[in-house]
Design a protein around this motif. Structure first.
Motif, PDB file in Angstrom:
ATOM      1  N   ALA A   1       0.782  -1.237   0.216  1.00  0.00           N
ATOM      2  CA  ALA A   1      -0.070   0.087  -0.047  1.00  0.00           C
ATOM      3  C   ALA A   1       0.777   1.253   0.030  1.00  0.00           C
ATOM      4  CB  ALA A   1      -1.107  -0.084   1.404  1.00  0.00           C
ATOM      5  N   GLN A   2       1.938   1.293   0.746  1.00  0.00           N
ATOM      6  CA  GLN A   2       2.961   2.348   0.734  1.00  0.00           C
ATOM      7  C   GLN A   2       3.542   2.679  -0.680  1.00  0.00           C
ATOM      8  OE1 GLN A   2       5.469   1.261   3.927  1.00  0.00           O
ATOM      9  NE2 GLN A   2       4.113   2.048   5.477  1.00  0.00           N
ATOM     10  N   THR A   3       3.832   1.391  -1.299  1.00  0.00           N
ATOM     11  CA  THR A   3       4.500   1.747  -2.590  1.00  0.00           C
ATOM     12  C   THR A   3       3.384   2.320  -3.839  1.00  0.00           C
ATOM     13  OG1 THR A   3       4.244  -0.469  -3.200  1.00  0.00           O
ATOM     14  CG2 THR A   3       6.237   0.009  -2.439  1.00  0.00           C
ATOM     15  N   GLN A   4       2.406   2.194  -3.544  1.00  0.00           N
ATOM     16  CA  GLN A   4       1.417   2.711  -4.376  1.00  0.00           C
ATOM     17  C   GLN A   4       1.367   4.155  -4.404  1.00  0.00           C
ATOM     18  OE1 GLN A   4      -2.316   0.542  -3.636  1.00  0.00           O
ATOM     19  NE2 GLN A   4      -1.613  -1.139  -4.447  1.00  0.00           N
ATOM     20  N   THR A   5       0.814   4.651  -5.314  1.00  0.00           N
ATOM     21  CA  THR A   5       0.560   6.326  -5.438  1.00  0.00           C
ATOM     22  C   THR A   5      -0.620   6.610  -6.051  1.00  0.00           C
ATOM     23  OG1 THR A   5       1.643   6.761  -7.593  1.00  0.00           O
ATOM     24  CG2 THR A   5       3.209   6.813  -5.520  1.00  0.00           C
ATOM     25  N   THR A   6      -1.153   7.917  -5.414  1.00  0.00           N
ATOM     26  CA  THR A   6      -2.497   8.582  -6.026  1.00  0.00           C
ATOM     27  C   THR A   6      -1.896   9.761  -6.492  1.00  0.00           C
ATOM     28  OG1 THR A   6      -3.964   7.361  -4.579  1.00  0.00           O
ATOM     29  CG2 THR A   6      -4.729   9.181  -5.490  1.00  0.00           C
ATOM     30  N   LYS A   7      -2.523   9.986  -7.880  1.00  0.00           N
ATOM     31  CA  LYS A   7      -2.015  11.366  -8.452  1.00  0.00           C
ATOM     32  C   LYS A   7      -3.371  12.267  -8.277  1.00  0.00           C
ATOM     33  CE  LYS A   7       0.017  13.584 -12.374  1.00  0.00           C
ATOM     34  NZ  LYS A   7       1.231  13.714 -12.026  1.00  0.00           N
ATOM     35  N   LEU A   8      -2.903  13.275  -7.839  1.00  0.00           N
ATOM     36  CA  LEU A   8      -4.025  14.528  -7.517  1.00  0.00           C
ATOM     37  C   LEU A   8      -3.593  15.673  -8.222  1.00  0.00           C
ATOM     38  CD1 LEU A   8      -6.533  15.813  -5.930  1.00  0.00           C
ATOM     39  CD2 LEU A   8      -4.853  16.449  -4.182  1.00  0.00           C
ATOM     40  N   VAL A   9      -4.383  16.100  -9.055  1.00  0.00           N
ATOM     41  CA  VAL A   9      -4.339  17.468  -9.650  1.00  0.00           C
ATOM     42  C   VAL A   9      -5.231  18.490  -9.442  1.00  0.00           C
ATOM     43  CG1 VAL A   9      -4.141  18.427 -12.038  1.00  0.00           C
ATOM     44  CG2 VAL A   9      -3.410  15.908 -11.650  1.00  0.00           C
ATOM     45  N   VAL A  10      -5.179  19.602  -8.842  1.00  0.00           N
ATOM     46  CA  VAL A  10      -5.785  20.548  -8.331  1.00  0.00           C
ATOM     47  C   VAL A  10      -5.738  21.800  -9.534  1.00  0.00           C
ATOM     48  CG1 VAL A  10      -6.583  22.354  -6.653  1.00  0.00           C
ATOM     49  CG2 VAL A  10      -5.842  19.511  -6.112  1.00  0.00           C
TER      50      VAL A  10
ATOM     51  N   GLY B   1     -13.363  26.966   1.145  1.00  0.00           N
ATOM     52  CA  GLY B   1     -13.319  25.997   2.377  1.00  0.00           C
ATOM     53  C   GLY B   1     -12.829  24.536   2.012  1.00  0.00           C
ATOM     54  N   ASP B   2     -13.217  23.668   2.851  1.00  0.00           N
ATOM     55  CA  ASP B   2     -12.780  22.155   2.518  1.00  0.00           C
ATOM     56  C   ASP B   2     -13.424  21.724   1.133  1.00  0.00           C
ATOM     57  OD1 ASP B   2     -11.526  22.754   4.951  1.00  0.00           O
ATOM     58  OD2 ASP B   2     -12.312  20.853   5.805  1.00  0.00           O
ATOM     59  N   ARG B   3     -12.695  20.949   0.595  1.00  0.00           N
ATOM     60  CA  ARG B   3     -13.088  20.353  -0.881  1.00  0.00           C
ATOM     61  C   ARG B   3     -12.680  18.764  -0.891  1.00  0.00           C
ATOM     62  NH1 ARG B   3     -10.974  25.469  -3.079  1.00  0.00           N
ATOM     63  NH2 ARG B   3     -12.632  26.773  -3.279  1.00  0.00           N
ATOM     64  N   THR B   4     -13.552  18.207  -1.523  1.00  0.00           N
ATOM     65  CA  THR B   4     -13.224  16.462  -1.517  1.00  0.00           C
ATOM     66  C   THR B   4     -13.043  15.967  -3.015  1.00  0.00           C
ATOM     67  OG1 THR B   4     -14.446  16.173   0.606  1.00  0.00           O
ATOM     68  CG2 THR B   4     -14.029  14.395  -0.745  1.00  0.00           C
ATOM     69  N   VAL B   5     -12.244  15.122  -3.404  1.00  0.00           N
ATOM     70  CA  VAL B   5     -11.866  14.657  -4.506  1.00  0.00           C
ATOM     71  C   VAL B   5     -12.100  13.408  -4.401  1.00  0.00           C
ATOM     72  CG1 VAL B   5     -10.225  14.281  -6.738  1.00  0.00           C
ATOM     73  CG2 VAL B   5     -10.521  16.558  -5.294  1.00  0.00           C
ATOM     74  N   THR B   6     -12.768  12.644  -5.520  1.00  0.00           N
ATOM     75  CA  THR B   6     -12.647  11.056  -5.521  1.00  0.00           C
ATOM     76  C   THR B   6     -11.698  10.521  -6.559  1.00  0.00           C
ATOM     77  OG1 THR B   6     -14.741  11.093  -6.663  1.00  0.00           O
ATOM     78  CG2 THR B   6     -14.821  10.863  -4.365  1.00  0.00           C
ATOM     79  N   SER B   7     -11.139   9.683  -6.441  1.00  0.00           N
ATOM     80  CA  SER B   7     -10.124   9.107  -7.525  1.00  0.00           C
ATOM     81  C   SER B   7     -10.620   7.882  -8.129  1.00  0.00           C
ATOM     82  CB  SER B   7      -8.779   8.961  -7.026  1.00  0.00           C
ATOM     83  OG  SER B   7      -8.736   7.757  -6.038  1.00  0.00           O
ATOM     84  N   ALA B   8     -10.361   7.744  -9.243  1.00  0.00           N
ATOM     85  CA  ALA B   8     -10.470   6.491 -10.151  1.00  0.00           C
ATOM     86  C   ALA B   8      -9.386   6.000 -10.687  1.00  0.00           C
ATOM     87  CB  ALA B   8     -11.742   6.904 -11.136  1.00  0.00           C
ATOM     88  N   GLY B   9      -8.890   4.950 -10.561  1.00  0.00           N
ATOM     89  CA  GLY B   9      -7.742   4.442 -11.302  1.00  0.00           C
ATOM     90  C   GLY B   9      -6.334   5.218 -10.802  1.00  0.00           C
ATOM     91  N   GLY B  10      -6.254   5.651  -9.658  1.00  0.00           N
ATOM     92  CA  GLY B  10      -5.493   6.490  -9.114  1.00  0.00           C
ATOM     93  C   GLY B  10      -5.254   7.771  -9.397  1.00  0.00           C
ATOM     94  N   LEU B  11      -6.268   8.392  -9.941  1.00  0.00           N
ATOM     95  CA  LEU B  11      -6.102   9.877 -10.588  1.00  0.00           C
ATOM     96  C   LEU B  11      -7.326  10.433  -9.640  1.00  0.00           C
ATOM     97  CD1 LEU B  11      -5.263  12.186 -12.006  1.00  0.00           C
ATOM     98  CD2 LEU B  11      -6.391  11.139 -13.623  1.00  0.00           C
ATOM     99  N   GLY B  12      -7.085  11.464  -9.242  1.00  0.00           N
ATOM    100  CA  GLY B  12      -8.070  12.558  -8.561  1.00  0.00           C
ATOM    101  C   GLY B  12      -7.895  13.874  -9.179  1.00  0.00           C
TER     102      GLY B  12
END
Length: 129
Positions: free
Chosen positions: A44-53, A116-127
């Motif tokens: 789980a630690q070696t996996q990454t999630t890409k977040l683009v804001v 304020g606070d915002r929430t993003v869901t990711s699909a396939g490791g990308l949010g």
């Protein structure tokens, strides 16, 4: 008769090994529960999630903001914007871990928030927001 069956089994096993196994790569099994938990945590630690804001500051706003990002139940971290596009500023972040949902705030390091606070869901490791 027993020797003949035994020979056939050994020859069949050798033939399977020679052609690379039954299907797919070889799998090793470790029945130590502590080791399996550690292996799952490491995976789980070696996996990454890409977040683009994407962020468009108000006209004339020159305050240097960034993005404070966190996942539910975890501490967050502040990141600078990494670039720009035709919309405005962009933070393209590779976060350690596999997250289905991430939260963020556009703010300065000393908490002068824009919104304020915002929430993003990711699909396939990308949010992306």
């Amino acid at each position: 008769m027993v020797k003949t069956r035994w020979r056939r089994l050994v020859l069949a096993g050798l033939a399977i090994l020679a052609i690379g196994g039954l299907s797919g790569p070889a799998v090793s099994y470790n029945f130590n529960p502590a080791t399996r938990v550690e292996a799952a945590q490491t995976d789980a630690q070696t996996q990454t999630t890409k977040l683009v804001v994407h962020y468009q500051p108000k006209a004339g706003d020159t305050v240097q903001r960034g993005v404070y990002v966190w996942a539910d139940g975890l501490d967050g971290k502040w990141y600078k914007f990494t670039g720009t596009d035709k919309f405005g500023q962009v933070a393209a972040l590779d976060l350690a871990g596999n997250y289905a949902k991430m939260n963020f705030i556009v703010t300065t390091e000393d908490w002068k928030k824009d919104g304020g606070d915002r929430t993003v869901t990711s699909a396939g490791g990308l949010g992306e927001a």
